[in-house]
Scaffold this motif. Structure first.
Motif, PDB file in Angstrom:
ATOM      1  N   GLU A  33      47.188  61.113  63.382  1.00  0.00           N
ATOM      2  CA  GLU A  33      47.202  61.854  64.652  1.00  0.00           C
ATOM      3  C   GLU A  33      46.027  62.811  64.747  1.00  0.00           C
ATOM      4  N   THR A  34      45.601  63.346  63.600  1.00  0.00           N
ATOM      5  CA  THR A  34      44.433  64.227  63.613  1.00  0.00           C
ATOM      6  C   THR A  34      43.182  63.438  63.974  1.00  0.00           C
ATOM      7  N   ALA A  35      43.063  62.233  63.405  1.00  0.00           N
ATOM      8  CA  ALA A  35      41.909  61.388  63.752  1.00  0.00           C
ATOM      9  C   ALA A  35      41.916  61.101  65.258  1.00  0.00           C
ATOM     10  N   ASP A  36      43.092  60.797  65.795  1.00  0.00           N
ATOM     11  CA  ASP A  36      43.197  60.566  67.250  1.00  0.00           C
ATOM     12  C   ASP A  36      42.728  61.805  68.019  1.00  0.00           C
ATOM     13  N   GLY A  42      37.080  65.323  72.038  1.00  0.00           N
ATOM     14  CA  GLY A  42      35.619  65.288  72.166  1.00  0.00           C
ATOM     15  C   GLY A  42      34.903  65.773  70.908  1.00  0.00           C
ATOM     16  N   MET A  43      35.677  66.145  69.879  1.00  0.00           N
ATOM     17  CA  MET A  43      35.035  66.620  68.642  1.00  0.00           C
ATOM     18  C   MET A  43      34.163  65.534  68.015  1.00  0.00           C
ATOM     19  N   LYS A  44      34.635  64.301  68.117  1.00  0.00           N
ATOM     20  CA  LYS A  44      33.860  63.198  67.523  1.00  0.00           C
ATOM     21  C   LYS A  44      32.467  63.141  68.142  1.00  0.00           C
ATOM     22  N   TYR A  48      31.855  65.752  64.539  1.00  0.00           N
ATOM     23  CA  TYR A  48      32.937  65.826  63.538  1.00  0.00           C
ATOM     24  C   TYR A  48      33.310  64.389  63.166  1.00  0.00           C
ATOM     25  N   GLU A  49      33.213  64.072  61.894  1.00  0.00           N
ATOM     26  CA  GLU A  49      33.202  62.664  61.511  1.00  0.00           C
ATOM     27  C   GLU A  49      34.185  62.321  60.373  1.00  0.00           C
ATOM     28  N   GLY A  91      36.082  54.795  64.676  1.00  0.00           N
ATOM     29  CA  GLY A  91      34.663  55.090  64.461  1.00  0.00           C
ATOM     30  C   GLY A  91      34.439  56.338  63.629  1.00  0.00           C
ATOM     31  N   LEU A  92      35.473  56.765  62.899  1.00  0.00           N
ATOM     32  CA  LEU A  92      35.359  57.943  62.037  1.00  0.00           C
ATOM     33  C   LEU A  92      35.319  57.512  60.580  1.00  0.00           C
ATOM     34  N   LYS A  93      35.070  58.466  59.699  1.00  0.00           N
ATOM     35  CA  LYS A  93      35.019  58.158  58.271  1.00  0.00           C
ATOM     36  C   LYS A  93      36.183  58.822  57.551  1.00  0.00           C
TER      37      LYS A  93
END
Ligand code: GLA
Length: 387
Positions: A33-36, A42-44, A48-49, A91-93
């Motif tokens: 849920e945090t990744a979502d 808009g942090m991504k 923020y990755e 699209g995050l790590k």
């Protein structure tokens, strides 16, 4: 340069870490849920990755019959790979945590003498980032270098690019040897707690205000590929974490953000991003402030003037301008003056001053410029020479 060609940690890593708010209660749902939320808020898009699970993710009872670490069956019922897959699908790590001893800080199984096996396991799960702690390990510098080098080598040989984040808290001067053991960032302080004022920190935690002093003498050791890490952000925790008394105001949180950006520190959020309030979002998501942290020159700020609690910090930026912090650590509003010689400029040179938090130009000045700075506030400027 495309994202794929970008060297690892060319600018300070940004992301989120579970520890400050969730501690040993971290689970798959919180992480996904945090990744979502990083995407939704808009942090991504602002950089923020990395989504990093800190301590306590494994089965505390120990390794399986192959000697592998096992995800906690209740909190990670589908395993770690499933969580990593969700993070990657956005699209995050994805990052994870271990320790250079047989036990982690919270006394879960650590990786000492299992470095290769654990690095291979992490690689098979799709891990992109390893925070490697130093609890229960020998206190001398040579042992720390040896233990971090062991894991550094295992990561280099595991077949996957994994960012190596060292966490021995600065006591053994990791800025001198962190790169050599394969590290891309190294903690320089104990745990920064959710507090501006705190007296009972015998276990080694420190306040935002105390952490700032550590940055004054190690600025020369940070830069592209290897960063001084001043610990996760406490911005927005508001007492809901498990360290600190939660006595920070938004001004205090903004000072942490301003100073961490001046220090070119990694920026790992630590609050619950799923329920982040507006003031917290404003503090963590100002593009002009983040651009200071992520400036490609990668030079950290130095303290160039100090009068009691009033300080001036400056950081040269890649376009020839300067980021300047006017920091008031005291309890009364005061005027703080930037003099051009603090920047290496002649008094006669005209320069434009822009207020980065307000996202407004202040004006053009020669010789000096000043601002009234509230208690605990940092006024963050960008100063650009006029041609
Ligand atoms: C140490 C580290 C923290 C966190 C905890 C986990 O205190 O400095 O950042 O990782 O361990 O137990």
């Amino acid at each position: 340069m495309s994202q794929a060609d970008k060297p690892l940690a060319a600018t300070p890593p940004m992301g989120w870490n579970s520890w400050n708010t969730f501690g040993e209660k971290v689970d798959a749902r919180v992480v996904c849920e945090t990744a979502d939320a990083i995407v939704r808020t808009g942090m991504k898009d602002l950089g923020y990755e990395y989504v990093v699970i800190d301590d306590c993710w494994s089965d505390k009872r120990g390794r399986d019959s192959n000697g592998d670490l096992v995800p906690d069956p209740e909190r990670f019922p589908d395993g770690i790979r499933a969580v990593a897959d969700h993070v990657h699908s956005l699209g995050l790590k994805f990052g994870i945590y271990s320790d250079a001893a047989h036990l982690t800080c919270a006394k879960w199984p650590g990786s000492y003498e299992h470095e290769e096996q654990d690095a291979a396991l992490f690689a098979s799960w799709g891990v992109d980032f390893l925070k490697y702690d130093y609890c229960h390990a020998p206190s001398d510098q040579a042992s720390a270098i040896d233990r971090y080098a062991r894991m550094g080598q295992a990561l280099r040989e595991c077949g996957r690019e994994i960012l190596f984040s060292l966490c021995e808290w600065g006591g053994r001067a990791p800025w001198l040897w962190g790169r050599r053991v394969g590290g891309q960032m190294w903690r320089c302080t104990g745990d920064v707690v959710d507090a501006w004022y705190e007296t009972d920190l015998t276990w080694g935690g420190l306040t935002i205000n105390a952490a700032i002093d550590h940055a004054a003498y190690i600025a020369d050791y940070t830069g592209p590929g290897g960063w001084n890490d001043f610990d996760m952000l406490v911005v927005g925790i508001r007492g809901r974490g498990h360290t600190g008394k939660g006595n920070c105001t938004d001004t205090d949180y903004r000072t942490q953000m301003s100073m961490w950006c001046l220090f070119a520190s990694p920026l790992m959020a630590g609050c619950d991003l799923r329920t982040m309030d507006e003031a917290t979002a404003e503090t963590m998501m100002n593009p002009e402030v983040l651009a200071v942290d992520q400036d490609p020159l990668g030079k950290a700020a130095k303290r160039v003037a100090q009068r009691g609690p009033l300080e001036v910090w400056q950081r040269p930026l890649s376009d020839g301008s300067f980021a300047v912090g006017l920091l008031n650590r005291g309890e009364e509003a005061a005027e703080i003056e930037l003099r051009w010689h603090h920047l290496g400029l002649l008094d006669s040179e005209p320069a434009l001053v822009r207020d980065l938090w307000r996202r407004q130009d202040v004006g053009e000045f020669r010789e000096k410029a000043a601002a009234t700075v509230r208690p605990h506030e940092t006024v963050l400027w960008r100063v650009t020479l006029r041609p």
